[in-house]
Scaffold this motif. Structure first.
Motif, PDB file in Angstrom:
ATOM      1  N   SER A  92      37.768   6.760   0.833  1.00 42.91           N
ATOM      2  CA  SER A  92      38.967   7.566   1.090  1.00 42.91           C
ATOM      3  C   SER A  92      40.241   6.747   1.224  1.00 42.91           C
ATOM      4  O   SER A  92      41.313   7.190   0.822  1.00 42.91           O
ATOM      5  CB  SER A  92      38.768   8.384   2.373  1.00 42.91           C
ATOM      6  OG  SER A  92      38.227   7.560   3.398  1.00 42.91           O
ATOM      7  N   ARG A  93      40.113   5.564   1.809  1.00 38.22           N
ATOM      8  CA  ARG A  93      41.313   4.776   2.143  1.00 38.22           C
ATOM      9  C   ARG A  93      41.089   3.313   1.770  1.00 38.22           C
ATOM     10  O   ARG A  93      39.982   2.920   1.411  1.00 38.22           O
ATOM     11  CB  ARG A  93      41.562   4.839   3.656  1.00 38.22           C
ATOM     12  CG  ARG A  93      41.858   6.201   4.166  1.00 38.22           C
ATOM     13  CD  ARG A  93      42.137   6.174   5.672  1.00 38.22           C
ATOM     14  NE  ARG A  93      40.936   6.014   6.472  1.00 38.22           N
ATOM     15  CZ  ARG A  93      40.741   5.062   7.381  1.00 38.22           C
ATOM     16  NH1 ARG A  93      41.684   4.177   7.607  1.00 38.22           N
ATOM     17  NH2 ARG A  93      39.629   4.990   8.071  1.00 38.22           N
TER      18      ARG A  93
ATOM     19  N   ILE B 125      40.491  -0.403   0.783  1.00 44.41           N
ATOM     20  CA  ILE B 125      39.821  -1.086  -0.320  1.00 44.41           C
ATOM     21  C   ILE B 125      38.966  -0.111  -1.125  1.00 44.41           C
ATOM     22  O   ILE B 125      38.959  -0.140  -2.361  1.00 44.41           O
ATOM     23  CB  ILE B 125      38.970  -2.249   0.235  1.00 44.41           C
ATOM     24  CG1 ILE B 125      39.893  -3.357   0.766  1.00 44.41           C
ATOM     25  CG2 ILE B 125      38.025  -2.803  -0.832  1.00 44.41           C
ATOM     26  CD1 ILE B 125      39.172  -4.524   1.441  1.00 44.41           C
TER      27      ILE B 125
ATOM     28  N   ALA C 212      35.587  10.668   8.256  1.00 44.48           N
ATOM     29  CA  ALA C 212      36.435  11.430   9.172  1.00 44.48           C
ATOM     30  C   ALA C 212      37.756  11.889   8.552  1.00 44.48           C
ATOM     31  O   ALA C 212      38.271  12.951   8.909  1.00 44.48           O
ATOM     32  CB  ALA C 212      36.740  10.583  10.413  1.00 44.48           C
ATOM     33  N   HIS C 213      38.316  11.112   7.644  1.00 41.48           N
ATOM     34  CA  HIS C 213      39.675  11.395   7.153  1.00 41.48           C
ATOM     35  C   HIS C 213      39.634  12.205   5.858  1.00 41.48           C
ATOM     36  O   HIS C 213      39.774  11.662   4.758  1.00 41.48           O
ATOM     37  CB  HIS C 213      40.443  10.082   6.969  1.00 41.48           C
ATOM     38  CG  HIS C 213      40.738   9.398   8.270  1.00 41.48           C
ATOM     39  ND1 HIS C 213      39.857   8.542   8.877  1.00 41.48           N
ATOM     40  CD2 HIS C 213      41.813   9.490   9.094  1.00 41.48           C
ATOM     41  CE1 HIS C 213      40.378   8.108  10.034  1.00 41.48           C
ATOM     42  NE2 HIS C 213      41.558   8.675  10.176  1.00 41.48           N
TER      43      HIS C 213
ATOM     44  N   ASN D 258      30.910  -0.131   0.424  1.00 40.10           N
ATOM     45  CA  ASN D 258      32.221  -0.603   0.885  1.00 40.10           C
ATOM     46  C   ASN D 258      32.524  -0.229   2.332  1.00 40.10           C
ATOM     47  O   ASN D 258      33.192  -0.992   3.029  1.00 40.10           O
ATOM     48  CB  ASN D 258      33.308  -0.021  -0.036  1.00 40.10           C
ATOM     49  CG  ASN D 258      34.679  -0.138   0.597  1.00 40.10           C
ATOM     50  OD1 ASN D 258      35.289  -1.205   0.614  1.00 40.10           O
ATOM     51  ND2 ASN D 258      35.179   0.965   1.160  1.00 40.10           N
TER      52      ASN D 258
ATOM     53  N   TYR E 126      31.591  -8.658  14.062  1.00 36.07           N
ATOM     54  CA  TYR E 126      31.997  -8.391  12.671  1.00 36.07           C
ATOM     55  C   TYR E 126      31.476  -9.503  11.745  1.00 36.07           C
ATOM     56  O   TYR E 126      30.904  -9.226  10.684  1.00 36.07           O
ATOM     57  CB  TYR E 126      33.521  -8.295  12.587  1.00 36.07           C
ATOM     58  CG  TYR E 126      34.061  -7.920  11.220  1.00 36.07           C
ATOM     59  CD1 TYR E 126      33.998  -6.615  10.756  1.00 36.07           C
ATOM     60  CD2 TYR E 126      34.642  -8.882  10.394  1.00 36.07           C
ATOM     61  CE1 TYR E 126      34.503  -6.271   9.506  1.00 36.07           C
ATOM     62  CE2 TYR E 126      35.147  -8.557   9.149  1.00 36.07           C
ATOM     63  CZ  TYR E 126      35.077  -7.242   8.706  1.00 36.07           C
ATOM     64  OH  TYR E 126      35.572  -6.913   7.462  1.00 36.07           O
TER      65      TYR E 126
ATOM     66  N   THR F 252      45.414  -3.287   4.445  1.00 32.45           N
ATOM     67  CA  THR F 252      44.886  -1.929   4.642  1.00 32.45           C
ATOM     68  C   THR F 252      45.100  -1.573   6.117  1.00 32.45           C
ATOM     69  O   THR F 252      45.573  -2.386   6.906  1.00 32.45           O
ATOM     70  CB  THR F 252      43.370  -1.857   4.362  1.00 32.45           C
ATOM     71  OG1 THR F 252      42.685  -2.588   5.388  1.00 32.45           O
ATOM     72  CG2 THR F 252      42.985  -2.404   3.002  1.00 32.45           C
TER      73      THR F 252
HETATM   74  P1  NAP Z   1      39.802   0.855   6.193  1.00 30.66           P
HETATM   75  O1  NAP Z   1      41.127   0.946   5.534  1.00 30.66           O
HETATM   76  O2  NAP Z   1      39.708   0.941   7.667  1.00 30.66           O
HETATM   77  O3  NAP Z   1      38.842   1.954   5.515  1.00 30.66           O
HETATM   78  C1  NAP Z   1      37.519   2.087   5.966  1.00 30.66           C
HETATM   79  C2  NAP Z   1      36.791   3.087   5.116  1.00 30.66           C
HETATM   80  O4  NAP Z   1      35.428   3.162   5.559  1.00 30.66           O
HETATM   81  C3  NAP Z   1      37.351   4.488   5.227  1.00 30.66           C
HETATM   82  O5  NAP Z   1      37.232   5.109   3.968  1.00 30.66           O
HETATM   83  C4  NAP Z   1      36.422   5.175   6.239  1.00 30.66           C
HETATM   84  O6  NAP Z   1      36.339   6.590   6.068  1.00 30.66           O
HETATM   85  C5  NAP Z   1      35.107   4.516   5.857  1.00 30.66           C
HETATM   86  N1  NAP Z   1      34.093   4.556   6.926  1.00 30.66           N
HETATM   87  C6  NAP Z   1      34.132   3.974   8.143  1.00 30.66           C
HETATM   88  N2  NAP Z   1      33.007   4.253   8.835  1.00 30.66           N
HETATM   89  C7  NAP Z   1      32.236   5.019   8.022  1.00 30.66           C
HETATM   90  C8  NAP Z   1      30.971   5.640   8.162  1.00 30.66           C
HETATM   91  N3  NAP Z   1      30.262   5.530   9.305  1.00 30.66           N
HETATM   92  N4  NAP Z   1      30.479   6.360   7.135  1.00 30.66           N
HETATM   93  C9  NAP Z   1      31.187   6.493   5.983  1.00 30.66           C
HETATM   94  N5  NAP Z   1      32.398   5.934   5.794  1.00 30.66           N
HETATM   95  C10 NAP Z   1      32.925   5.204   6.813  1.00 30.66           C
HETATM   96  O7  NAP Z   1      39.073  -0.533   5.831  1.00 30.66           O
HETATM   97  P2  NAP Z   1      39.278  -1.507   4.575  1.00 30.66           P
HETATM   98  O8  NAP Z   1      40.176  -2.592   4.995  1.00 30.66           O
HETATM   99  O9  NAP Z   1      39.567  -0.729   3.355  1.00 30.66           O
HETATM  100  O10 NAP Z   1      37.806  -2.141   4.495  1.00 30.66           O
HETATM  101  C11 NAP Z   1      36.840  -1.702   3.541  1.00 30.66           C
HETATM  102  C12 NAP Z   1      35.693  -2.700   3.517  1.00 30.66           C
HETATM  103  O11 NAP Z   1      36.213  -3.977   3.170  1.00 30.66           O
HETATM  104  C13 NAP Z   1      35.012  -2.884   4.874  1.00 30.66           C
HETATM  105  O12 NAP Z   1      33.642  -3.083   4.690  1.00 30.66           O
HETATM  106  C14 NAP Z   1      35.668  -4.145   5.420  1.00 30.66           C
HETATM  107  O13 NAP Z   1      34.832  -4.797   6.340  1.00 30.66           O
HETATM  108  C15 NAP Z   1      35.855  -4.937   4.150  1.00 30.66           C
HETATM  109  N6  NAP Z   1      36.879  -5.955   4.212  1.00 30.66           N
HETATM  110  C16 NAP Z   1      38.171  -5.666   4.529  1.00 30.66           C
HETATM  111  C17 NAP Z   1      39.123  -6.684   4.553  1.00 30.66           C
HETATM  112  C18 NAP Z   1      40.573  -6.448   4.850  1.00 30.66           C
HETATM  113  O14 NAP Z   1      41.324  -7.438   5.001  1.00 30.66           O
HETATM  114  N7  NAP Z   1      41.047  -5.239   4.953  1.00 30.66           N
HETATM  115  C19 NAP Z   1      38.733  -7.999   4.261  1.00 30.66           C
HETATM  116  C20 NAP Z   1      37.407  -8.264   3.959  1.00 30.66           C
HETATM  117  C21 NAP Z   1      36.496  -7.230   3.911  1.00 30.66           C
HETATM  118  P3  NAP Z   1      37.431   7.586   6.776  1.00 30.66           P
HETATM  119  O15 NAP Z   1      38.691   7.462   5.933  1.00 30.66           O
HETATM  120  O16 NAP Z   1      36.838   8.934   6.679  1.00 30.66           O
HETATM  121  O17 NAP Z   1      37.632   7.100   8.160  1.00 30.66           O
END
Ligand code: NAP
Length: 266
Positions: free
Chosen positions: A14-15, A17, A38-39, A95, A170, A205
């Motif tokens: 949804s949001r 990455i 949730a979103h 993801n 984490y 993000t």
């Molecule tokens: P984000 O913007 O917080 O988005 C998180 C996403 O995961 C949202 O779509 C959320 O859905 C979904 N989600 C969370 N809990 C869930 C569950 N229990 N069941 C199904 N969906 C769930 O995070 P992001 O930064 O895009 O991160 C995405 C991935 O990349 C994660 O695995 C994170 O660890 C990894 N990552 C991120 C970074 C970074 O710098 N941002 C760096 C390295 C790795 P809702 O919208 O419904 O809440």
């Protein structure tokens, strides 16, 4: 009957990455199932963007599905939906992931936060991959050769190897996910099912919003050889490369999408 367009399931699409990945795949002609927890509004917006991004004339499906992937019964519902509505799945992108609610020093870290992160970041992709692999193995023989090579891409993090003592839970969850990639890569290669780890660095993000100023400063000081934030689009492009069979003699591979953060420098 297997539909014409290849189909990808993106957990947490949804949001952030996940949205970048869904959009890049839709643009490349894949059908997408965008999972969220949730979103709903964000997920619906993502779906509209995916529909608009499809190549002209494409009728690749864009679908939405709410499921908390940390729960076994919801993972099962999600996969049943994908197979029922999509007919077949060509790519699973694990993801969805969460950061700890608060960054807490290792010496004060709580079991509650640890359990939450393990359930979403590690247990969920492990068992979703297991369930998907079993569905694939049961049906691979019925498929035309170009559809009989499904893939898994796990979105880990530089935290799989970088020790951040204010969010140890984490780091452990992402290090574990790295092993999940290697395990399933080794187990499934003989069936033509390949598994990859994509390791993003600092990506702009909502997850990194609370520490934006800190990272802004560090990036400006040269933390990453490529001196900018990564974007969901950067990750999406890398996923498409893997999804398109570019790496046909590689499995269990780690692809860093981190602006060179992992390079040891002196
Ligand atoms: P984000 O913007 O917080 O988005 C998180 C996403 O995961 C949202 O779509 C959320 O859905 C979904 N989600 C969370 N809990 C869930 C569950 N229990 N069941 C199904 N969906 C769930 O995070 P992001 O930064 O895009 O991160 C995405 C991935 O990349 C994660 O695995 C994170 O660890 C990894 N990552 C991120 C970074 C970074 O710098 N941002 C760096 C390295 C790795 P809702 O919208 O419904 O809440």
């Amino acid at each position: 009957m297997v539909p014409q367009a290849k189909l990808a399931l993106i957990t947490g699409g949804s949001r952030g990455i996940g949205r970048g990945i869904a959009l890049a795949l839709a643009r490349a002609g894949f059908g997408v199932v965008v999972n969220y927890v949730a979103h709903r509004e964000a997920a619906e917006e993502c779906l509209r963007l995916c529909e608009a991004a499809r190549p002209r004339g494409s009728d690749a499906p864009c679908l939405l599905y709410q499921a908390d992937i940390s729960r076994a019964e919801e993972r099962e519902r999600l996969l049943s939906f994908v197979m029922r509505e999509g007919g077949w799945l060509d790519l699973l992108v694990n993801n969805a992931g969460v950061a700890p609610a608060a960054r807490v020093d290792l010496l004060q870290a709580t079991e509650e936060s640890f359990d939450r992160l393990m359930a979403i970041n590690l247990k969920a992709p492990f068992f979703l991959t297991q369930a998907t692999a079993n569905l694939w193995l049961a049906r691979l023989g019925e498929l035309p050769p170009e559809r009989a090579r499904p893939k898994v891409i796990n979105i880990s993090s530089i935290s799989a190897e970088t020790a951040s003592s204010d969010r140890g839970d984490y780091c452990v969850s992402k290090a574990g996910l790295s092993m999940v990639t290697r395990l399933f890569a080794a187990r499934l290669a003989e069936f033509g099912i390949y598994v990859y780890e994509l390791r993003p660095g600092i990506i702009k993000t909502e997850m990194t919003a609370p520490v934006q100023d800190k990272y802004e400063r560090l990036i400006a000081q040269g933390l990453t050889p490529i001196r900018r934030w990564g974007t969901p689009e950067d990750v999406g492009r890398a996923v498409v490369c893997i999804a398109q069979d570019t790496f046909s003699f590689s499995t269990g591979e780690v692809m860093n999408v981190d602006g060179g953060f992992h390079l040891r420098r002196l």
